[in-house]
Design an enzyme around this catalytic site. Structure first.
Site, PDB file in Angstrom:
ATOM      1  N   PRO A 107     -41.198 -75.437   3.699  1.00  0.00           N
ATOM      2  CA  PRO A 107     -42.597 -75.396   3.264  1.00  0.00           C
ATOM      3  C   PRO A 107     -43.264 -74.063   3.537  1.00  0.00           C
ATOM      4  O   PRO A 107     -44.279 -73.725   2.921  1.00  0.00           O
ATOM      5  CB  PRO A 107     -43.256 -76.515   4.086  1.00  0.00           C
ATOM      6  CG  PRO A 107     -42.136 -77.412   4.484  1.00  0.00           C
ATOM      7  CD  PRO A 107     -40.937 -76.518   4.662  1.00  0.00           C
ATOM      8  N   GLU A 143     -37.447 -80.381  12.731  1.00  0.00           N
ATOM      9  CA  GLU A 143     -38.442 -79.308  12.690  1.00  0.00           C
ATOM     10  C   GLU A 143     -37.895 -78.038  12.034  1.00  0.00           C
ATOM     11  O   GLU A 143     -38.586 -77.029  11.967  1.00  0.00           O
ATOM     12  CB  GLU A 143     -38.933 -78.979  14.108  1.00  0.00           C
ATOM     13  CG  GLU A 143     -39.701 -80.094  14.787  1.00  0.00           C
ATOM     14  CD  GLU A 143     -40.970 -80.451  14.032  1.00  0.00           C
ATOM     15  OE1 GLU A 143     -41.768 -79.541  13.738  1.00  0.00           O
ATOM     16  OE2 GLU A 143     -41.159 -81.643  13.724  1.00  0.00           O
ATOM     17  N   ARG A 161     -30.235 -75.192 -15.634  1.00  0.00           N
ATOM     18  CA  ARG A 161     -30.547 -75.318 -17.064  1.00  0.00           C
ATOM     19  C   ARG A 161     -30.722 -73.954 -17.738  1.00  0.00           C
ATOM     20  O   ARG A 161     -30.744 -73.868 -18.963  1.00  0.00           O
ATOM     21  CB  ARG A 161     -31.790 -76.189 -17.272  1.00  0.00           C
ATOM     22  CG  ARG A 161     -33.065 -75.597 -16.752  1.00  0.00           C
ATOM     23  CD  ARG A 161     -34.215 -76.597 -16.796  1.00  0.00           C
ATOM     24  NE  ARG A 161     -34.555 -76.983 -18.156  1.00  0.00           N
ATOM     25  CZ  ARG A 161     -35.391 -76.305 -18.940  1.00  0.00           C
ATOM     26  NH1 ARG A 161     -35.955 -75.191 -18.490  1.00  0.00           N
ATOM     27  NH2 ARG A 161     -35.665 -76.718 -20.157  1.00  0.00           N
ATOM     28  N   ASP A 202     -41.000 -73.375 -22.754  1.00  0.00           N
ATOM     29  CA  ASP A 202     -41.323 -74.197 -21.590  1.00  0.00           C
ATOM     30  C   ASP A 202     -42.596 -73.705 -20.907  1.00  0.00           C
ATOM     31  O   ASP A 202     -42.959 -72.527 -21.015  1.00  0.00           O
ATOM     32  CB  ASP A 202     -40.191 -74.109 -20.550  1.00  0.00           C
ATOM     33  CG  ASP A 202     -38.978 -74.916 -20.951  1.00  0.00           C
ATOM     34  OD1 ASP A 202     -39.081 -75.742 -21.860  1.00  0.00           O
ATOM     35  OD2 ASP A 202     -37.916 -74.708 -20.326  1.00  0.00           O
TER      36      ASP A 202
END
Length: 273
Positions: free
Chosen positions: A92, A119, A161, A176
């Protein structure tokens, strides 16, 4: 492309055997190797974590299992003829994962993923391998998951992809959302298929016109509408000079005007549609 994943939950990566990624593996476009981190533990409990220095809640993943696992995974890749690995660390606290980054990673021949649990991994592991290869710390969003395996699946699908031959139509990703070029800062608009009427709902007449220029303009206008509604932050960061006259006219209708710094600002009277 070769892809290695070291994880304590190899079964979490089973989706890599299905859909486009699975087909790419079957064709040989994508060479995937999933490694169980616990294979590099030597106590009877297969321990991969310990308490953090400095105290605090949670556990931290240990250096030794990760170091040995990565060394072996890298050695196996080199023996198989792979080269120029990139270590991808889902976290994160990393760089936001974007289509631009997906394109960057799709151009690399070898990605090695380190999805963590608890963690996270002792920082010394990342610092050690940063002396040997590029390291990319990647966040798939502003939230925290129980582990990084879901992020590996997201990143892999977005990257795979883009590899040659993976999509049935090589042009499929050109329009896209976020695609490099004209769609770099826009969301793709709505799409339709047969039948022409469903439950009393038709489709925009322009799509039946056969006029490719008008259809292209309609699709771009719809992209502006959707972006203005759902992601106005994308428009705010755009350079006004990057849009043509028709683009600017549509943005004006939606309540946006060029600002002195060359970007766009939303007029106070603008109304969401």
């Amino acid at each position: 492309m070769r892809l290695d994943v070291v994880t304590i939950f190899p079964e979490y990566l089973e989706p890599l055997n299905v859909s486009l990624v699975g087909k790419a593996r079957a064709r040989g476009s994508l060479d995937v190797h999933v490694h169980d981190l616990r294979d590099w533990t030597y106590d009877r409990h297969n321990t991969v974590d310990d308490t953090p220095y400095g105290g605090g809640p949670g556990m931290v993943m240990k250096t030794d299992p990760w170091g040995e696992a990565l060394d072996d995974a890298l050695a196996g890749g080199y023996e198989a003829g792979a080269h120029s690995p990139v270590l991808v660390v889902p976290t994160p606290s990393g760089r936001p994962f974007t289509q631009e980054l997906a394109v960057e990673l799709s151009e690399r021949p070898w990605l090695v993923f380190t999805p963590a649990r608890y963690e996270g991994i002792d920082r010394r592991v990342t610092d050690e391998y940063a002396t040997r290869m590029p390291v990319v710390e990647v966040s798939i969003g502003d939230y925290v998951l129980a582990g990084g395996e879901a992020a590996v699946l997201v990143i892999t699908e977005a990257v795979a992809r883009l590899l040659p031959g993976v999509l049935g139509n090589a042009e499929s990703h050109r329009d896209d959302s976020f695609a490099p070029g004209a769609m770099a800062d826009l969301l793709e608009g709505p799409v339709y298929t047969k039948p022409p009427e469903w439950r009393g709902r038709g489709i925009p007449e322009v799509l039946l016109s056969g006029h490719h220029g008008r259809i292209a303009r309609w699709r771009r206008d719809e992209a502006f509408r959707r972006t203005a509604l759902h992601r106005p932050d994308l428009i705010e960061r755009c350079e006004a000079s990057g849009f043509d006259k028709k683009d600017r006219e549509m943005l004006s209708i939606l309540g946006w005007s060029p600002s002195p710094d060359g970007r766009f600002w939303r007029r106070p009277e603008a109304v969401e549609e």
